[in-house]
Design an enzyme around this catalytic site. Structure first.
Site, PDB file in Angstrom:
ATOM      1  N   ARG A 171       0.861  -1.190   0.000  1.00 11.47           N
ATOM      2  CA  ARG A 171       0.000   0.000   0.000  1.00 11.47           C
ATOM      3  C   ARG A 171       0.885   1.223   0.000  1.00 11.47           C
ATOM      4  O   ARG A 171       1.841   1.307   0.789  1.00 11.47           O
ATOM      5  CB  ARG A 171      -0.865   0.057   1.262  1.00 11.47           C
ATOM      6  CG  ARG A 171      -2.037  -0.887   1.268  1.00 11.47           C
ATOM      7  CD  ARG A 171      -2.560  -1.029   2.677  1.00 11.47           C
ATOM      8  NE  ARG A 171      -1.474  -1.384   3.582  1.00 11.47           N
ATOM      9  CZ  ARG A 171      -1.512  -1.282   4.896  1.00 11.47           C
ATOM     10  NH1 ARG A 171      -2.569  -0.794   5.486  1.00 11.47           N
ATOM     11  NH2 ARG A 171      -0.489  -1.641   5.645  1.00 11.47           N
TER      12      ARG A 171
ATOM     13  N   LYS B 265      -7.041   0.258 -12.085  1.00  6.47           N
ATOM     14  CA  LYS B 265      -6.394  -0.433 -13.207  1.00  6.47           C
ATOM     15  C   LYS B 265      -6.609  -1.951 -13.109  1.00  6.47           C
ATOM     16  O   LYS B 265      -6.927  -2.595 -14.100  1.00  6.47           O
ATOM     17  CB  LYS B 265      -4.899  -0.101 -13.130  1.00  6.47           C
ATOM     18  CG  LYS B 265      -4.025  -0.752 -14.142  1.00  6.47           C
ATOM     19  CD  LYS B 265      -2.643  -0.114 -14.143  1.00  6.47           C
ATOM     20  CE  LYS B 265      -1.784  -0.479 -12.943  1.00  6.47           C
ATOM     21  NZ  LYS B 265      -1.247  -1.837 -12.930  1.00  6.47           N
TER      22      LYS B 265
ATOM     23  N   CYS C  42      -3.577   1.155  -8.349  1.00  5.12           N
ATOM     24  CA  CYS C  42      -3.853  -0.284  -8.466  1.00  5.12           C
ATOM     25  C   CYS C  42      -5.312  -0.642  -8.668  1.00  5.12           C
ATOM     26  O   CYS C  42      -5.656  -1.283  -9.659  1.00  5.12           O
ATOM     27  CB  CYS C  42      -3.343  -1.009  -7.224  1.00  5.12           C
ATOM     28  SG  CYS C  42      -1.575  -1.158  -7.192  1.00  5.12           S
TER      29      CYS C  42
END
Ligand code: UDX
Length: 430
Positions: free
Chosen positions: A150, A262, A259
């Site tokens: 993250r 996508k 992330c």
């Protein structure tokens, strides 16, 4: 480590800190030059110190020339970008394939080629094919090793992960990968060995599941607003059930970042191409996109339905705190919509304003939170940076033209805000 983007740089620095010798390769000469001077291309807490320490202790090197790095490597990681291909949402794999070809030409002796980039199922097979074609004599294995980092917590996520997933069925490659992650065995981190395609799918399934979880609570929040329930209490009430879990149940303006948007899109494309659609993820993609836009309407409604000629002070622009990343940030949908409705926008974000200035027009970027709300007709919280949680609300009140606060991250308590005399609108709470 091929690629010094987010994943490559964090992974490279962390592997070096584990005690391995790492060379980070990037074609971008100015980026490598800056890295050598200790200037980070991204904002990630602790990364500059980690890089400096490992450079000083001669375990971490940067170069634009991959030859020596690849020739001497036991393992070469591909950590290049896989952006959404324009038009169809498929992951663009040209950088991955380019890296594979380059590695094939340069490797010497048994080499484990690891894809760290998020790649669709079957990409490992393609990479293997490219290497074999380029170098029929080479001794190698292609392994999938997805990252679960993250932004803002990437170093901790690398060093204290919930699990490491390694996709290979070749014993020799397993040994090399085990050796690389050996420091984690001491913490008893589960290391899951799977087939390569399974590992590739785990990454997408994990991100899609988390996106589903967020979107689910966001829609529950909308319902809470209609029926007079409190979404934070609903989250707690369901999250204490271990089967559901407490994390990723914070309602907000919709997910963004490098992330989730996508990867959810890429997963649905793959699933549809194979005739096994994952309709729940199709819906999540659609609902999340609509939600980001709907947040502008929420702000306009809170301001009485007409923002023409009004000024809005935005606190936070990045898609989440502790990063300067603006990719798919909700602010990129919200601000233009408010401007189209006639509002002027002043904004402050501790890290992302430089990035945001390339992506937004006519925004007055300010020196601090109080500067951003000075004379504004409403204060809007878009990203939950800690410094906004601790804002002096009485001071904020004196700066604002009208006492309206729209909190898209639920960082303040409704009762307290009412007591202080604000008209306070948050997400999924009365
Ligand atoms: C994510 C994954 O967590 C990570 O494992 C993966 O490798 C890359 O993608 P990241 O994009 O850095 O990481 O951020 P994350 O903390 O997961 O947040 C993603 C988005 O979801 C943000 O926009 C965030 O604001 C939003 N979010 C997250 C919520 O709205 N509510 C939540 O409860 C959690």
């Amino acid at each position: 480590m091929i690629g010094t983007g987010y994943v490559g740089l964090v992974s490279g620095a962390c592997f070096a800190d584990f005690g391995h010798v790492v060379t980070c390769v990037d074609k971008d000469a100015s980026k490598i030059e800056r890295l050598e001077q200790g200037i980070m291309p991204i904002y990630e807490p602790g990364l500059d110190q980690l890089v400096a320490k490992n450079v000083k202790e001669e375990r971490l090197f940067f170069t634009t020339d991959p030859a020596d790095a690849i020739k001497n490597a036991d393992a070469v990681f591909i950590a290049v970008g896989t952006p959404s291909r324009r038009g169809d949402g498929h992951a663009d794999l040209s950088y991955v394939y380019g890296a594979a070809e380059e590695i094939a030409q340069l490797m010497d002796g048994y080499t484990v080629v690891v894809t760290k980039s998020t790649v669709p199922v079957g990409t490992g097979d393609e990479v293997e094919e490219i290497i074999r074609k380029t170098r029929p004599d080479a001794e190698f294995a292609v392994v999938s090793n997805p990252e679960f980092l993250r932004e803002g917590a990437a170093i901790k996520d690398f060093k204290v992960p919930d699990r490491v997933v390694v996709g290979t069925e070749e014993e020799r490659a397993k040994e090399v990968m085990s050796e690389l992650y050996r420091p984690l065995y001491l913490n008893e981190t589960p290391i899951l060995f799977t087939a390569r395609r399974t590992s590739e799918l785990i990454k997408y399934a994990a991100n899609a599941f988390l996106a589903v979880k967020i979107t689910f609570i966001n829609e529950i929040a909308d319902l809470c607003e209609k029926v007079g329930a409190n979404v934070q209490e609903v989250s707690r009430g369901i999250g204490l059930d271990n089967r559901i879990g407490k994390k990723f149940l914070n309602a907000g303006p919709g997910y963004g970042g490098s992330c989730f948007p996508k990867d959810t899109l890429a997963l649905t494309k793959t699933a549809n191409d194979h005739g096994a659609p994952i309709r729940i993820v199709d819906t999540v993609v659609e609902v999340n996109a609509a939600r980001k836009k709907a947040m502008a309407t929420k702000i306009i409604d809170a301001m009485g339905g007409d923002v023409s000629g009004k000024t809005i002070g935005m606190l936070g622009l990045a898609f989440k705190p502790n990063t300067d990343d603006m990719r798919d940030a909700p602010s990129l949908d919200i601000i233009p919509a408010l401007q189209a409705a006639g509002a002027k926008v002043r904004a402050y974000d501790p890290e992302s304003m430089k990035e945001a200035s390339h992506m937004l027009e006519d925004v007055v970027f300010c020196d601090g939170p109080y500067h951003a709300i000075e004379g504004a007709d409403a204060m809007v919280i878009v990203t939950e940076w800690d410094q906004f949680r601790a804002l002096d609300l009485d001071r904020a009140k004196t700066m604002l033209n009208e006492n309206i606060v729209v909190d898209l991250r639920n960082i303040y308590a409704p009762a307290d805000m009412a007591k202080r005399g604000f008209k306070y609108v948050s997400v999924g709470r009365e």
